[in-house]
Design a protein around this motif. Structure first.
Motif, PDB file in Angstrom:
ATOM      1  N   GLU A  36     -44.087 -63.689 -53.181  1.00  0.00           N
ATOM      2  CA  GLU A  36     -44.005 -64.377 -54.050  1.00  0.00           C
ATOM      3  C   GLU A  36     -44.934 -63.583 -55.340  1.00  0.00           C
ATOM      4  OE1 GLU A  36     -45.034 -66.138 -51.649  1.00  0.00           O
ATOM      5  OE2 GLU A  36     -43.532 -67.871 -51.374  1.00  0.00           O
ATOM      6  N   TRP A  37     -46.000 -63.179 -54.706  1.00  0.00           N
ATOM      7  CA  TRP A  37     -47.552 -62.341 -55.605  1.00  0.00           C
ATOM      8  C   TRP A  37     -46.481 -61.000 -55.826  1.00  0.00           C
ATOM      9  CZ3 TRP A  37     -50.206 -57.459 -54.711  1.00  0.00           C
ATOM     10  CH2 TRP A  37     -49.892 -57.505 -53.025  1.00  0.00           C
ATOM     11  N   ALA A  38     -46.222 -60.291 -54.427  1.00  0.00           N
ATOM     12  CA  ALA A  38     -45.546 -58.954 -54.937  1.00  0.00           C
ATOM     13  C   ALA A  38     -44.352 -58.352 -55.286  1.00  0.00           C
ATOM     14  CB  ALA A  38     -46.290 -58.143 -53.391  1.00  0.00           C
ATOM     15  N   GLY A  39     -43.358 -59.081 -55.196  1.00  0.00           N
ATOM     16  CA  GLY A  39     -42.155 -59.416 -55.163  1.00  0.00           C
ATOM     17  C   GLY A  39     -41.255 -58.841 -56.250  1.00  0.00           C
ATOM     18  N   ALA A  40     -42.469 -59.749 -57.578  1.00  0.00           N
ATOM     19  CA  ALA A  40     -42.052 -59.421 -58.598  1.00  0.00           C
ATOM     20  C   ALA A  40     -41.917 -57.650 -59.460  1.00  0.00           C
ATOM     21  CB  ALA A  40     -42.788 -59.609 -59.804  1.00  0.00           C
ATOM     22  N   ASN A  41     -40.617 -57.215 -59.670  1.00  0.00           N
ATOM     23  CA  ASN A  41     -40.804 -55.592 -60.643  1.00  0.00           C
ATOM     24  C   ASN A  41     -41.210 -55.062 -61.708  1.00  0.00           C
ATOM     25  OD1 ASN A  41     -39.081 -55.600 -58.401  1.00  0.00           O
ATOM     26  ND2 ASN A  41     -37.002 -55.986 -59.946  1.00  0.00           N
ATOM     27  N   ASP A  42     -42.146 -56.078 -62.370  1.00  0.00           N
ATOM     28  CA  ASP A  42     -42.795 -56.109 -63.496  1.00  0.00           C
ATOM     29  C   ASP A  42     -44.219 -56.115 -63.179  1.00  0.00           C
ATOM     30  OD1 ASP A  42     -44.227 -56.005 -66.136  1.00  0.00           O
ATOM     31  OD2 ASP A  42     -43.082 -57.908 -66.543  1.00  0.00           O
ATOM     32  N   PRO A  43     -44.753 -55.008 -63.153  1.00  0.00           N
ATOM     33  CA  PRO A  43     -46.183 -54.657 -62.971  1.00  0.00           C
ATOM     34  C   PRO A  43     -47.078 -56.154 -64.134  1.00  0.00           C
ATOM     35  CG  PRO A  43     -44.855 -52.440 -63.554  1.00  0.00           C
ATOM     36  CD  PRO A  43     -44.301 -53.251 -64.113  1.00  0.00           C
ATOM     37  N   ALA A  44     -46.520 -56.154 -65.480  1.00  0.00           N
ATOM     38  CA  ALA A  44     -47.393 -57.291 -65.666  1.00  0.00           C
ATOM     39  C   ALA A  44     -47.652 -58.145 -65.071  1.00  0.00           C
ATOM     40  CB  ALA A  44     -47.415 -57.542 -67.504  1.00  0.00           C
ATOM     41  N   GLN A  45     -46.042 -58.410 -64.705  1.00  0.00           N
ATOM     42  CA  GLN A  45     -46.134 -59.894 -63.766  1.00  0.00           C
ATOM     43  C   GLN A  45     -46.751 -59.748 -62.154  1.00  0.00           C
ATOM     44  OE1 GLN A  45     -44.444 -62.932 -64.637  1.00  0.00           O
ATOM     45  NE2 GLN A  45     -45.601 -63.936 -62.875  1.00  0.00           N
ATOM     46  N   VAL A  46     -46.773 -59.066 -61.769  1.00  0.00           N
ATOM     47  CA  VAL A  46     -48.027 -58.534 -60.129  1.00  0.00           C
ATOM     48  C   VAL A  46     -49.068 -59.301 -60.710  1.00  0.00           C
ATOM     49  CG1 VAL A  46     -48.842 -57.409 -58.488  1.00  0.00           C
ATOM     50  CG2 VAL A  46     -45.688 -57.096 -59.677  1.00  0.00           C
ATOM     51  N   ALA A  47     -50.042 -58.740 -62.260  1.00  0.00           N
ATOM     52  CA  ALA A  47     -51.081 -58.394 -62.373  1.00  0.00           C
ATOM     53  C   ALA A  47     -51.191 -59.978 -62.319  1.00  0.00           C
ATOM     54  CB  ALA A  47     -52.101 -57.546 -63.446  1.00  0.00           C
ATOM     55  N   ASN A  48     -50.658 -60.386 -62.767  1.00  0.00           N
ATOM     56  CA  ASN A  48     -50.306 -62.394 -63.674  1.00  0.00           C
ATOM     57  C   ASN A  48     -50.462 -62.687 -62.341  1.00  0.00           C
ATOM     58  OD1 ASN A  48     -51.043 -61.756 -66.059  1.00  0.00           O
ATOM     59  ND2 ASN A  48     -49.025 -61.747 -66.695  1.00  0.00           N
ATOM     60  N   ASN A  49     -50.009 -62.808 -61.057  1.00  0.00           N
ATOM     61  CA  ASN A  49     -49.911 -63.056 -59.595  1.00  0.00           C
ATOM     62  C   ASN A  49     -51.423 -63.011 -59.596  1.00  0.00           C
ATOM     63  OD1 ASN A  49     -47.336 -64.108 -60.556  1.00  0.00           O
ATOM     64  ND2 ASN A  49     -46.387 -61.913 -59.598  1.00  0.00           N
ATOM     65  N   LEU A  50     -51.470 -62.246 -58.944  1.00  0.00           N
ATOM     66  CA  LEU A  50     -53.092 -61.784 -58.599  1.00  0.00           C
ATOM     67  C   LEU A  50     -54.627 -62.343 -59.619  1.00  0.00           C
ATOM     68  CD1 LEU A  50     -52.819 -57.888 -57.593  1.00  0.00           C
ATOM     69  CD2 LEU A  50     -52.316 -60.080 -56.553  1.00  0.00           C
TER      70      LEU A  50
END
Length: 218
Positions: free
Chosen positions: A133-147
């Motif tokens: 869920e958190w690492a699957g996004a292609n967008d770095p901004a989304q990954v950061a928000n997931n973290l």
């Protein structure tokens, strides 16, 4: 099993989303060395958060990446059994050390350490449990928000998390610690385990338990 070679990591400020980025230059991976012995002693460092019995006759060092699917499978399976049978019972000491394949793994490591040793292992469990869920996004901004979302689940607020993600000194310290350990222990794949100075690769619970029982002399 994820394989890698030691990168020359340059830590630089990220413009926008996540905190800190790093880039790597690599060469073709060396042949796997399943029976390699390590030259370095097995001992905890101030950047480690050991669990189990520090006076136990056996110490396990796990080298894993928060973005490695095989590492997630190990931590959601065999590790849970090992923790119940060998760590929580005080039979061994266990140390997790992070390997950084990519910037997302580094960011995850910084978030895991944001709450110190008291929260580290709980956050690590969340990171592996929700890796897709958190690492699957292609967008770095989304990954950061997931973290950040995972950090909030662990009881931290956005101000604390942003401070951790923007800590350039910590990012550099962690990457240098990773490089030094990986070189000293000849780490070329994840997950890899150093058990009383001897290197092992990914194992089932039964295989792992047999190795530990033998080293414990039981």
């Amino acid at each position: 099993m994820n394989k890698f070679v030691l990168p020359a990591i340059a830590v630089a400020a990220a413009l926008g989303a996540g905190g800190w980025w790093y880039s790597s230059q690599t060469t073709p991976a060396a042949a796997d060395s399943t029976n390699a012995q390590t030259a370095s002693p097995v001992q905890a460092h101030e950047l480690d958060f050991p669990i189990g019995n520090p006076d136990a006759p056996v110490t396990v060092v796990e080298y894993s990446s928060f973005t490695c699917p095989h590492c997630a499978n190990f931590n959601q399976g065999p590790y849970e059994q090992l923790k119940a049978d060998f760590i929580d019972t005080g039979r061994i000491q266990y140390i997790k050390r992070e390997v950084y394949f990519d910037r997302y793994g580094l960011w995850a490591g910084m978030v895991a350490r944001c709450g110190g040793g008291e929260r580290y292992h709980g956050i690590a469990e969340l990171l592996y449990e929700q890796q897709r869920e958190w690492a699957g996004a292609n967008d770095p901004a989304q990954v950061a928000n997931n973290l950040r979302r995972l950090g909030r689940q662990a009881g931290m607020n956005d101000a604390e998390l942003n401070t951790c993600l923007e800590d350039a000194d910590k990012a550099l310290e962690l990457t240098e610690f990773y490089q030094a350990n990986a070189e000293a222990d000849n780490i070329r794949a994840t997950p890899t385990f150093v058990i009383n100075g001897q290197q092992y690769h990914n194992m089932s619970y039964d295989e792992f338990a047999n190795v530990l029982t033998e080293k414990l002399g039981e």
